[in-house]
Design an enzyme around this catalytic site. Structure first.
Site, PDB file in Angstrom:
ATOM      1  N   THR A 182      -7.747   4.746  13.692  1.00 30.78           N
ATOM      2  CA  THR A 182      -8.763   5.784  13.528  1.00 30.78           C
ATOM      3  C   THR A 182      -9.845   5.473  14.541  1.00 30.78           C
ATOM      4  OG1 THR A 182      -8.341   5.797  11.161  1.00 30.78           O
ATOM      5  CG2 THR A 182     -10.458   6.692  11.862  1.00 30.78           C
ATOM      6  N   ARG A 210      -0.403  14.713   2.858  1.00 31.33           N
ATOM      7  CA  ARG A 210      -1.170  13.482   2.645  1.00 31.33           C
ATOM      8  C   ARG A 210      -2.500  13.541   3.418  1.00 31.33           C
ATOM      9  NH1 ARG A 210      -3.422   9.078   5.949  1.00 31.33           N
ATOM     10  NH2 ARG A 210      -3.291   7.166   4.750  1.00 31.33           N
ATOM     11  N   ASP A 213      -8.265   8.273   4.150  1.00 30.55           N
ATOM     12  CA  ASP A 213      -9.679   7.974   3.870  1.00 30.55           C
ATOM     13  C   ASP A 213     -10.641   8.637   4.862  1.00 30.55           C
ATOM     14  OD1 ASP A 213      -8.507   6.240   5.861  1.00 30.55           O
ATOM     15  OD2 ASP A 213     -10.363   5.081   5.830  1.00 30.55           O
ATOM     16  N   THR A 233     -11.134   1.656   9.242  1.00 26.94           N
ATOM     17  CA  THR A 233      -9.876   1.987   9.908  1.00 26.94           C
ATOM     18  C   THR A 233      -8.772   1.230   9.187  1.00 26.94           C
ATOM     19  OG1 THR A 233      -8.696   2.006  12.030  1.00 26.94           O
ATOM     20  CG2 THR A 233     -10.170   0.158  11.634  1.00 26.94           C
ATOM     21  N   GLY A 236      -5.509   4.045   4.789  1.00 28.62           N
ATOM     22  CA  GLY A 236      -6.506   4.815   4.056  1.00 28.62           C
ATOM     23  C   GLY A 236      -6.417   4.676   2.549  1.00 28.62           C
TER      24      GLY A 236
HETATM   25  N1  GLY Z   1      -7.390   5.399   8.101  1.00 30.30           N
HETATM   26  C1  GLY Z   1      -6.624   6.487   8.478  1.00 30.30           C
HETATM   27  C2  GLY Z   1      -5.665   6.922   7.464  1.00 30.30           C
HETATM   28  O1  GLY Z   1      -5.185   6.128   6.675  1.00 30.30           O
HETATM   29  O2  GLY Z   1      -5.360   8.082   7.442  1.00 30.30           O
END
Ligand code: GLY
Length: 321
Positions: A182, A210, A213, A233, A236
């Site tokens: 991320t 889906r 986070d 990051t 999530g």
């Molecule tokens: N941190 C990014 C995700 O899990 O979508």
């Protein structure tokens, strides 16, 4: 393996290095470091450079973080953010992003298809609607109504990678330490305004629908103008289960330094998750005095920092040996 003892060892070791040399606290003394921008991973350096063009001429942190992460959203060689992001298991690229300004206002989009700059849409949700978050078709309709154009954001490289994955993966989404990144960015401007942005294509080959986070205020990003900001990051689901970025900021409110707060939030995940060794989580935090913290579950998390004296990337300390 991780143990409490390891954690304490790591803490002591890190404290030493922080005091001696670290850009986390460099030149802070008792003052305030501003402007400053930090972002996740080495690729954050390119994003910081754009953000600095704004911060360096006394611009607003909100503009800096939006413009900064847009550099990575547009970079087709990055397969975890924006155009060129890896698709879900049905071959669809669905994007998540959120943004917060110096007043604690927030905007977010999730499960957004066909738009290359979800962060800009998130900002418009914040500034042009009474809402915080728009999802899926509704987010797309809103983006189109604001002048965004529908684009093909699945690149040839991402499609090839997905087709290769399909052959061996039996249509099963996998959790490992590598298949998600991320860009999250936090900035403090010369007026003391604090803002953050976070944008991703999420977990590669995830189930269709889906959402991770990154667009969830408090999980992937949180900014409290009085305290500081934090961003996440990595996997999530683990960040969402602990409302990670809000936790980091709340720990800072209770008196932890940004570094201590990131460490405690990672420790919570390590204790709660059944197989922390199978995932990566990284937190980045910026106090309102410009102090930086960063910590991850596993080795490998890096962040980029730019202020008046340096543009650098730093390997974060980590929990699991
Ligand atoms: N941190 C990014 C995700 O899990 O979508």
């Amino acid at each position: 393996m991780f143990t409490r003892r390891n954690f304490i060892h790591t803490t002591v070791a890190s404290t030493g290095s922080l005091l001696l040399s670290n850009p986390l606290t460099q030149n802070l003394g008792t003052g305030v470091r501003k402007p400053v921008v930090v972002s996740t991973w080495d690729f954050g350096q390119k994003a910081n450079a754009r953000a600095w063009e704004i911060l360096g001429r006394q611009g607003r942190a909100l503009d800096a973080v939006e413009q900064g992460v847009m550099v990575i959203e547009a970079d087709t060689s990055n397969m975890t953010v924006g155009v060129g992001g890896l698709p879900d298991r049905d071959g669809k690229v669905t994007l998540d992003a959120c943004i917060m300004d110096e007043h604690g206002n927030a905007g977010s989009v999730c499960f957004l298809e066909h738009i290359s700059h979800p962060i800009a849409v998130a900002r418009m949700v914040m500034e042009r609607t009474p809402h915080v978050m728009l999802a899926g078709e509704g987010a797309l309709d809103f983006a189109l109504s604001q002048g965004f154009k529908k684009e093909n954001i699945l690149t040839k490289e991402a499609k090839n990678a997905w087709e290769k994955w399909k052959k061996s993966a039996e249509y099963k989404p996998i959790i490992n330490v590598e298949n998600h990144d991320t860009i999250a960015m936090l900035a403090l401007d010369s007026q003391g305004g604090l803002a953050g942005a976070c944008t991703t294509s999420g977990l590669a080959y995830k189930l269709h629908g889906r959402v991770g986070d990154s667009p969830i205020i408090g999980a992937g990003l949180y900014v409290d103008p009085e305290i500081g900001g934090a961003a996440a990051t990595g996997l999530g689901e683990a960040v969402m289960r602990t409302v990670g970025s809000f936790l980091v900021v709340e720990l800072m409110r209770q008196g932890r330094s940004p570094q201590e707060a990131c460490m405690e939030a990672v420790e919570r995940i390590a204790k709660r998750e059944k197989r922390p060794q199978d995932m990566q989580i990284g937190y980045l935090a910026l106090g309102r005095n410009g102090e930086v913290g960063a910590y991850s579950l596993q080795k490998g998390f890096t962040y980029a920092l730019q202020d008046e004296e340096q543009s650098t990337t730093v390997a974060a300390l980590y929990y699991l040996e």
